[in-house]
Design an enzyme around this catalytic site. Structure first.
Site, PDB file in Angstrom:
ATOM      1  N   GLU A 132       0.810  -1.220   0.000  1.00 22.51           N
ATOM      2  CA  GLU A 132       0.000   0.000   0.000  1.00 22.51           C
ATOM      3  C   GLU A 132       0.846   1.274   0.000  1.00 22.51           C
ATOM      4  O   GLU A 132       0.492   2.260   0.635  1.00 22.51           O
ATOM      5  CB  GLU A 132      -1.003  -0.005   1.167  1.00 22.51           C
ATOM      6  CG  GLU A 132      -2.084  -1.063   1.008  1.00 22.51           C
ATOM      7  CD  GLU A 132      -3.308  -0.820   1.861  1.00 22.51           C
ATOM      8  OE1 GLU A 132      -3.421   0.264   2.466  1.00 22.51           O
ATOM      9  OE2 GLU A 132      -4.163  -1.722   1.923  1.00 22.51           O
ATOM     10  N   HIS A 192      -1.479  -1.855  10.478  1.00 27.40           N
ATOM     11  CA  HIS A 192      -0.988  -3.230  10.446  1.00 27.40           C
ATOM     12  C   HIS A 192       0.230  -3.367  11.354  1.00 27.40           C
ATOM     13  O   HIS A 192       0.941  -2.389  11.616  1.00 27.40           O
ATOM     14  CB  HIS A 192      -0.586  -3.652   9.030  1.00 27.40           C
ATOM     15  CG  HIS A 192      -1.745  -3.917   8.120  1.00 27.40           C
ATOM     16  ND1 HIS A 192      -1.997  -5.143   7.560  1.00 27.40           N
ATOM     17  CD2 HIS A 192      -2.721  -3.094   7.662  1.00 27.40           C
ATOM     18  CE1 HIS A 192      -3.072  -5.078   6.797  1.00 27.40           C
ATOM     19  NE2 HIS A 192      -3.528  -3.833   6.840  1.00 27.40           N
TER      20      HIS A 192
END
Length: 584
Positions: free
Chosen positions: A293, A566
């Protein structure tokens, strides 16, 4: 021979592409700010508590009007830029390659004593570096500031020496790796109100007389411990200031005179052969770091500037844009794949494939697979190479069939890439697959993906079986609304939270039940794990016959607390070479 750096084959096409993007970017940026000014993260809302109540609505009202007007003014120029930019995507190679001269890491058989064993360390992290307006939907803002902070923290973590403590006593033997809380605190760096007390690398390393302890590498710091009945006292050098995070039950039975991989790594799981820890730093001396990402181009450049001097070889801006050949991609691509690969080893060949079955919001990003072949060591008769594959699978829940189809394609593409690039004079020493798979190994909703044959081909150190995690495993997906709570906003706080099951339940995303079925989790007598969607897998069947692998460490990293949703993970893999056996 390594790759060329530019994604274009000639300077003229590269210049046209730069002009086209320069015309598009202002319009894109104004639209991004128009949306971002109307959205706030929970951190920003907390910071506004002490402000006058009318200030924020005024900022939103006038900011939205100004950015909307500027967007309209820039739109005609963006259209002209698009007419230049879009056709060039058909001839653009799907990644850029950055390389710098760095001090190479010497890797050769026998570097760790007579056993011919060497270690390779890998790490992966999903950073959510979307354009600022889109990142705010995940409760993360200020993409450019976060990218700079993330780059600094990763560089700090991987550049520190690897601390290894050898313990010799009648009741224990082996190697201890202290948790990062043993490192001396230094000046904190921060992003916004998220303070991260980050510590610099420890001074010291191998002794200057050139005599290294067998089994160590350049950059390792070795502390020898000697004592009786587990009451060890440091002999040399001086001990760290605080040893509170050592696992006190680190003693192991082992054969006399044999050194084992690290067994005291913060909070060691019971009854398992995988040493693991929750660390506030990325693994020291990491060889390859894969990031997901990294969609924003400016954020990618910031990461390149931070990590380039350490790793030397970086693949970024990976993926395709605009319309592609039918069957290659499912829709017009506004964003690249978000993959970012930093390696200490030269990249000999690389290949990217876009998943053609993306749907929903995922269809606008060129998610896919990046495969790379690295040159580890070169000599006259035989070259040592490694294969590294990274991916980001389909995200929406309840669409396991799409992810399974992508796993099928992934396995096929990896096999084809290795068959095409493997040379007769090469010895393959590692084959790793990592990334954000967007499914876990504990949710009933992900049962289809959990049974995929990719887990028969590649080994998952955290997996006890289909739908069953090992007891020490920790989930890697954080709950977005609580990203800035006191318990998880700093690396140290997140580390302590992850080590306590009752706190993990509050901050790690829980398993996803099947639609219409109540979830009974966990089973009696089993720990609560949470969703682990970030994976590092390794394969031995594709290696040279004389190579054997063993997991030395598995690390859950809290260094990016407050900067992403995350938890990064790291894997240290030991590869043992048997020179007596010939590779076919």
């Amino acid at each position: 021979m390594t790759l060329r750096e530019s994604p274009f084959s000639n300077g003229f096409a590269e210049a046209l592409h730069a002009v086209g993007w320069a015309l598009i970017f202002p319009c894109f940026w104004f639209l991004d700010r128009l949306i971002a000014v109307c959205m706030s993260t929970t951190l920003e809302r907390t910071q506004r508590v002490e402000e006058e109540c009318y200030l924020h609505p005024l900022k939103v009202f006038f900011g939205a009007i100004i950015f909307f007007i500027l967007f309209l003014v820039a739109a005609p120029f963006a259209f002209l830029g698009f007419l230049l930019w879009a056709p060039l995507q058909a001839v653009r190679r799907p990644f850029s390659y950055h390389k710098e001269e760095v001090i190479p890491r010497e890797v050769q058989a026998g570097e760790q004593g007579d056993s011919g064993k060497t270690t390779f360390t890998f790490a992966t992290a999903n950073l959510c570096l979307l354009p600022d307006s889109l990142a705010r939907f995940n409760n993360l803002g200020h993409t450019q500031l976060r990218a700079a902070a993330i780059g600094r923290r990763i560089a700090q973590g991987v550049s520190r020496p690897r601390i290894r403590i050898f313990v010799d006593s009648p009741s224990s033997c082996g190697t201890l790796s202290p948790s990062s809380s043993l490192l001396t605190p230094a000046a904190a760096t921060s992003y916004g109100a998220t303070e991260a007390h980050v510590r610099p690398p420890l001074e010291g390393g191998p002794e200057e007389d050139g005599g290294e302890t067998p089994g160590t590498k350049t950059g390792d710091a070795v502390i020898d411990m000697c004592g009786v009945d587990g009451n060890e006292a440091p002999c040399s050098p001086d001990p760290p200031h605080d040893a509170s995070n050592f696992n006190q039950n680190s003693n192991q039975q082992c054969r006399k005179g044999q050194r084992h991989p690290p067994r005291a790594l913060g909070t060691l799981g019971q009854g398992d052969d995988v040493p693991w820890e929750v660390s506030t730093f990325f693994p020291a001396n990491a060889d390859i770091v894969c990031l997901e990402e990294v969609f924003d181009k400016r954020a990618a450049v910031k990461l390149v500037k931070s990590l380039g001097p350490l790793f030397g070889h970086i693949l970024y801006d990976v993926g395709v844009y605009a319309c592609q050949t039918p069957g290659c991609c499912s829709a017009f691509k506004f964003f690249n794949s978000g993959l970012f690969l930093a390696s200490r080893y030269p990249v000999l060949e690389a290949q990217y494939h876009c998943y053609p079955n993306g749907s929903g919001e995922d269809a606008f990003a060129a998610k896919g697979l990046l495969s790379a072949k690295m040159l580890i060591c070169q000599n006259q008769s035989q070259n040592m190479v490694g294969y590294f594959n990274c991916t980001h699978l389909h995200a929406p829940e309840g669409e396991g069939a799409v992810r399974c189809e992508q796993l099928n394609m992934l396995s096929k593409w990896i096999k084809e890439f290795q068959l095409r690039t493997k040379q007769p004079n090469e010895t393959v020493v590692f084959d790793v697959l990592c990334g954000d798979f967007n499914f876990d190994n504990c949710s009933p909703d992900d049962a289809l993906e959990q049974k995929h044959c990719v887990f028969e081909d590649y080994r998952d150190p955290c997996r006890a079986g289909s739908g069953k995690e090992k007891q020490w495993v920790i989930g890697t997906l954080l709950e977005q609304p609580t990203l800035y709570d006191e318990e998880v906003r700093t690396p140290e706080g997140l580390q302590k939270t992850l080590e306590r099951e009752e706190l993990r339940k509050r901050y790690i995303s829980p398993p996803v039940p099947l639609a219409g079925c109540p979830l009974a989790y966990p089973e009696p007598g089993h720990p609560w794990v949470g969703r682990r969607i970030d994976y590092i897998l390794y394969r031995e069947s594709s290696l040279a016959k004389q190579c054997h692998t063993e997991v030395e460490e598995y690390t859950f990293v809290t260094q990016l607390a407050g900067l992403t949703d995350h938890i990064p993970v790291g894997l240290r893999l030991a590869v043992t070479m048997e020179p007596d056996r010939a590779d076919p």
